[in-house]
Design a protein around this motif. Structure first.
Motif, PDB file in Angstrom:
ATOM      1  N   UNK A   1     -10.986  -9.180  10.475  1.00 21.72           N
ATOM      2  CA  UNK A   1     -11.939  -8.876   9.796  1.00 21.72           C
ATOM      3  C   UNK A   1     -12.654 -10.005   8.993  1.00 21.72           C
ATOM      4  N   UNK A   2     -14.040 -10.064   8.817  1.00 24.44           N
ATOM      5  CA  UNK A   2     -14.593 -11.451   8.158  1.00 24.44           C
ATOM      6  C   UNK A   2     -14.864 -12.377   9.036  1.00 24.44           C
ATOM      7  N   UNK A   3     -14.475 -12.435  10.250  1.00 26.20           N
ATOM      8  CA  UNK A   3     -14.792 -13.581  11.264  1.00 26.20           C
ATOM      9  C   UNK A   3     -16.340 -13.189  12.045  1.00 26.20           C
ATOM     10  N   UNK A   4     -16.912 -14.005  12.377  1.00 27.70           N
ATOM     11  CA  UNK A   4     -18.234 -13.912  13.084  1.00 27.70           C
ATOM     12  C   UNK A   4     -18.156 -13.445  14.466  1.00 27.70           C
ATOM     13  N   UNK A   5     -18.518 -12.000  14.643  1.00 26.84           N
ATOM     14  CA  UNK A   5     -18.252 -11.547  15.896  1.00 26.84           C
ATOM     15  C   UNK A   5     -19.769 -11.550  16.674  1.00 26.84           C
ATOM     16  N   UNK A   6     -20.736 -11.275  16.320  1.00 29.56           N
ATOM     17  CA  UNK A   6     -21.796 -11.526  16.969  1.00 29.56           C
ATOM     18  C   UNK A   6     -21.991 -12.775  17.563  1.00 29.56           C
ATOM     19  N   UNK A   7     -21.644 -13.945  17.139  1.00 29.11           N
ATOM     20  CA  UNK A   7     -21.465 -15.275  17.960  1.00 29.11           C
ATOM     21  C   UNK A   7     -20.694 -15.262  18.957  1.00 29.11           C
ATOM     22  N   UNK A   8     -19.800 -14.123  19.177  1.00 26.68           N
ATOM     23  CA  UNK A   8     -18.665 -14.207  20.149  1.00 26.68           C
ATOM     24  C   UNK A   8     -19.443 -13.460  21.537  1.00 26.68           C
ATOM     25  N   UNK A   9     -20.536 -12.726  21.261  1.00 28.14           N
ATOM     26  CA  UNK A   9     -21.191 -11.951  22.091  1.00 28.14           C
ATOM     27  C   UNK A   9     -22.065 -13.025  23.045  1.00 28.14           C
ATOM     28  N   UNK A  10     -21.769 -13.574  24.278  1.00 21.39           N
ATOM     29  CA  UNK A  10     -22.464 -14.230  25.300  1.00 21.39           C
ATOM     30  C   UNK A  10     -22.930 -14.051  26.422  1.00 21.39           C
ATOM     31  N   UNK A  11     -24.263 -14.559  26.481  1.00 21.77           N
ATOM     32  CA  UNK A  11     -25.117 -14.362  27.569  1.00 21.77           C
ATOM     33  C   UNK A  11     -25.115 -15.607  28.541  1.00 21.77           C
ATOM     34  N   UNK A  12     -24.062 -15.817  29.113  1.00 17.75           N
ATOM     35  CA  UNK A  12     -24.031 -17.027  29.884  1.00 17.75           C
ATOM     36  C   UNK A  12     -25.157 -17.405  30.857  1.00 17.75           C
ATOM     37  N   UNK A  13     -25.714 -16.273  31.696  1.00 19.29           N
ATOM     38  CA  UNK A  13     -26.804 -16.247  32.447  1.00 19.29           C
ATOM     39  C   UNK A  13     -27.993 -16.591  31.941  1.00 19.29           C
TER      40      UNK A  13
END
Length: 144
Positions: A53-65
Motif C-alpha cells: 500500500x502507498x506505492x504507485x500502482x497506475x505507473x505499473x500498468x504498461x501499454x508496450x505497443x
C-alpha cells in the motif's frame, strides 16, 4: 493456521511465491508475516494479488505497443520484491534478478524492442531498471 494464512501459503506455492506478503492466491503473497507496510489487493485479468500500500500502482500498468490497451502490469510487493502479470500469464510472476524496490516509476522503452521497467529504491533517491529483450529479462542496472 487461519484461513487467510492458508490461502496465502497455497497461492505462494502455486506461483512459486511472489516473495513475502505481497501478491496472493496466484499473485505476490507467500504468506509470510505482515511487515510494517500494509498490503493492498489488486486483481488484473482475473489474477488476484497484493502490493505494498502507498506505492504507485497506475505507473505499473504498461501499454508496450502504444495501442491504448494495457499489455502488462507491475507492482511492488510488501516485501519489496517486484511482480508482474499479463493477459495469458496464468498468474503473477516475480520479475527475475532478485530486484527490490520501494516504489514504481513505470516503463522505459515503450514501443521499442527493449521493454524496461523502472523502480525506485529509497523513495526516489536511486532508480533501477530491468529490461526484457531477446526473449529474456536481463540484469538490474542503476542510476547511481
Amino acid at each position: 493456521m487461519n484461513v487467510v494464512t492458508k490461502a496465502c501459503l497455497g497461492a505462494a506455492v502455486a506461483l512459486a511465491g511472489l516473495a513475502g506478503p505481497a501478491l496472493p492466491a496466484a499473485s505476490a503473497d507467500t504468506g509470510a508475516p505482515a511487515r510494517a507496510a500494509a498490503r493492498c489487493s489488486i486483481k488484473v485479468w482475473g489474477y488476484q494479488g497484493y502490493y505494498k500500500c502507498g506505492t504507485r500502482v497506475k505507473e505499473g500498468y504498461v501499454d508496450w505497443n502504444r495501442d491504448g490497451r494495457v499489455d502488462e502490469v507491475f507492482v511492488i510487493a510488501q516485501n519489496r520484491t517486484i511482480w508482474h502479470t499479463w493477459k495469458n500469464a496464468g498468474g503473477w510472476k516475480e520479475v527475475p534478478g532478485n530486484g527490490r524496490a520501494d516504489d514504481m516509476m513505470g516503463p522505459n522503452g515503450t514501443g521499442d524492442p527493449r521493454r524496461c521497467i523502472v523502480v525506485y529504491v529509497n523513495k526516489g533517491y536511486h532508480y533501477w531498471q530491468n529490461c526484457f529483450y531477446n526473449g529474456k529479462w536481463h540484469k538490474w542496472t542503476t542510476s547511481g
